[in-house]
Scaffold this active site. Structure first.
Site, PDB file in Angstrom:
ATOM      1  N   ALA A 217     -28.254   2.274   8.355  1.00  0.00           N
ATOM      2  CA  ALA A 217     -27.941   2.490   6.932  1.00  0.00           C
ATOM      3  C   ALA A 217     -26.461   2.777   6.778  1.00  0.00           C
ATOM      4  O   ALA A 217     -25.700   2.682   7.738  1.00  0.00           O
ATOM      5  CB  ALA A 217     -28.772   3.646   6.381  1.00  0.00           C
ATOM      6  N   ASN A 218     -26.033   3.090   5.576  1.00  0.00           N
ATOM      7  CA  ASN A 218     -24.639   3.501   5.343  1.00  0.00           C
ATOM      8  C   ASN A 218     -24.626   4.608   4.298  1.00  0.00           C
ATOM      9  O   ASN A 218     -25.672   5.005   3.799  1.00  0.00           O
ATOM     10  CB  ASN A 218     -23.787   2.294   4.924  1.00  0.00           C
ATOM     11  CG  ASN A 218     -24.321   1.657   3.662  1.00  0.00           C
ATOM     12  OD1 ASN A 218     -24.319   2.271   2.601  1.00  0.00           O
ATOM     13  ND2 ASN A 218     -24.824   0.428   3.778  1.00  0.00           N
ATOM     14  N   ARG A 219     -23.424   5.094   3.974  1.00  0.00           N
ATOM     15  CA  ARG A 219     -23.321   6.298   3.140  1.00  0.00           C
ATOM     16  C   ARG A 219     -23.331   6.033   1.639  1.00  0.00           C
ATOM     17  O   ARG A 219     -23.063   6.923   0.851  1.00  0.00           O
ATOM     18  CB  ARG A 219     -22.023   7.041   3.470  1.00  0.00           C
ATOM     19  CG  ARG A 219     -21.972   7.570   4.866  1.00  0.00           C
ATOM     20  CD  ARG A 219     -20.704   8.371   5.081  1.00  0.00           C
ATOM     21  NE  ARG A 219     -20.458   8.577   6.488  1.00  0.00           N
ATOM     22  CZ  ARG A 219     -21.096   9.464   7.235  1.00  0.00           C
ATOM     23  NH1 ARG A 219     -22.016  10.240   6.697  1.00  0.00           N
ATOM     24  NH2 ARG A 219     -20.832   9.574   8.516  1.00  0.00           N
TER      25      ARG A 219
END
Ligand code: C5P
Length: 408
Positions: A217-219
């Protein structure tokens, strides 16, 4: 939209007063009537003539103007409105408001009113940081006075930068709309420049499964994309928001399609076509695990698992170069940590977009996940460096550009 809303605009004496002329225009474009009160020091920065020409009304400034008092007294001025906007709000006028001082027409109105007040502070960063200003603003906020800005940026004084620039006119308009038309601001305006238009927005991260419990995932928080969807709905659009997993609430008045992976996001976007405008704010994972495990991967004597990655479909490029259903306006984002403009310009071309919203997401900028954004807008017309602002305000500016591109 602000049809039939009455706004009393108090312009106090700061260099940012020139931007208030644009604010008058923007409010009137949205259907509001604007009555202007100038303080004496504001008249050093803008003239009653220019403010009056833009507002289409006489401009008030003198408490002891007998004709004016006879026509309409300060009490009536303070009540005959739906909202009082103080822009720019200098340290001086904020201090007077906090102390209850009424020594001119503007401050008499502010003391006498029973209507909501929105202040757009603007001053030198040291004045903004001064303990007296901090106390006054905190107290005014406690009393229910709304504020917008100030922003961080270059000051009028040569070489100075810091927090103190007045919010941009469109940011102030967004704050006015949030106060006066909260339902529409939350999505679903009855009519506007995007009425009967379909706007498609992607937002949030994607989650690419490794196994049933783990993912890549990412932020991304989805705040910017969701704000874009809200801004489009405010202008009357039918909005489809295709969102990856986020923790922020679904905007009201918008059709939300929730997805997890990039492949699901592409399928949802294709299913939502046709659209007039498509804005791709999602931080789509570039890669996914080639074969996600069906069972949770266990630690074992075999050593650490090796994850083979394969490239995800590029949703923006697929729609930007769609053979039959390309929306008239396609806008992408470029979140970069280096070579911002060069990378964004390359993306504009490669992905077939009409414009790219580029932002620096280097660690320390606080942009990813934060509430504020500082972007550059790249289109066929060149590069615009927009002032730092709330994600709502940046969204309003993106949608305003999309409307221009649609009409152009
Ligand atoms: O290449 P990069 O990921 O930086 O491009 C960013 C832009 O492309 C964003 O608008 C993003 O939503 C879009 N994008 C996409 N599908 C991908 C990767 C990026 O739609 N697989």
């Amino acid at each position: 939209m602000l049809a039939d809303k009455r706004i009393l605009l108090v312009i106090s004496g700061g260099i940012a007063a020139y931007k208030s002329l644009d604010l008058i225009r923007r409010l009137k474009e949205r259907g509001a009537s604007v009555r202007v009160v100038l303080t004496k020091s504001a008249e050093h920065f803008v003239t009653p003539l220019s403010a009056g020409a833009l507002s289409g009304d006489r401009v008030y400034s003198d408490l002891f103007d007998l004709t004016g008092e006879h026509d309409i007294g300060h009490i009536k001025l303070s009540r005959d409105t739906d909202l009082i906007v103080v822009a720019p709000a200098t340290a001086n006028i904020l201090a007077k408001m906090a102390a209850g001082i009424a020594d001119d027409l503007a401050t008499n109105i502010l003391l006498a009113t029973d209507k909501p007040i929105l202040a757009a502070p603007a001053m030198n960063p040291r004045m903004w940081a001064n303990a007296a200003t901090r106390r006054n603003v905190a107290w005014l906020k406690d009393q229910g006075i709304a504020t917008v800005g100030p922003n961080v940026g270059a000051m009028a004084e040569r070489g100075e930068t810091g927090e103190g620039r007045m919010a941009e006119p469109m940011e102030i308009v967004a704050a006015v709309e949030a106060i006066l038309t909260p339902a529409a601001s939350a999505g679903g305006a009855a009519s506007g420049p995007l009425t009967r238009r379909h706007v498609l927005v992607t937002s949030g991260p994607t989650h690419e499964p490794i196994d049933p419990v783990r993912f890549l995932a990412n932020r991304s928080s989805g705040k910017q994309g969701h704000a874009v969807a809200i801004a489009a709905a405010r202008l009357g659009a039918r909005v489809t928001l295709v969102s990856g997993p986020v923790t922020i609430p679904d905007p009201a008045g918008v059709t939300v399609v929730r997805v997890e992976t990039a492949q699901q996001m592409l399928a949802a976007v294709e299913a939502a076509l046709p659209a007039d405008i498509a804005i791709f704010a999602a931080a789509v994972a570039d890669w996914r695990v080639a074969t996600a495990a069906d069972e949770k991967i266990k630690k074992g004597p075999g050593g650490v698992p090796q994850l083979a990655l394969v490239e995800n479909p590029d949703i923006l490029a697929a729609i930007g170069r769609h053979p039959t259903q390309r929306p008239k306006v396609v806008i992408g984002f470029a979140a970069e940590t280096e070579n911002l403009l060069a990378n964004a310009a390359a993306k504009l071309k490669r992905k077939g977009a009409d414009a790219i919203v580029a932002n620096d997401v280097s660690p320390g900028t606080g942009i990813m996940g934060g509430d504020r954004n500082h972007v550059r807008f790249l289109s066929g017309d060149g590069v615009e460096d927009w002032p730092e602002g709330g994600k709502d305000a940046v969204a309003a500016m993106i949608i305003a550009k999309a409307v221009q591109l649609l009409q152009g």
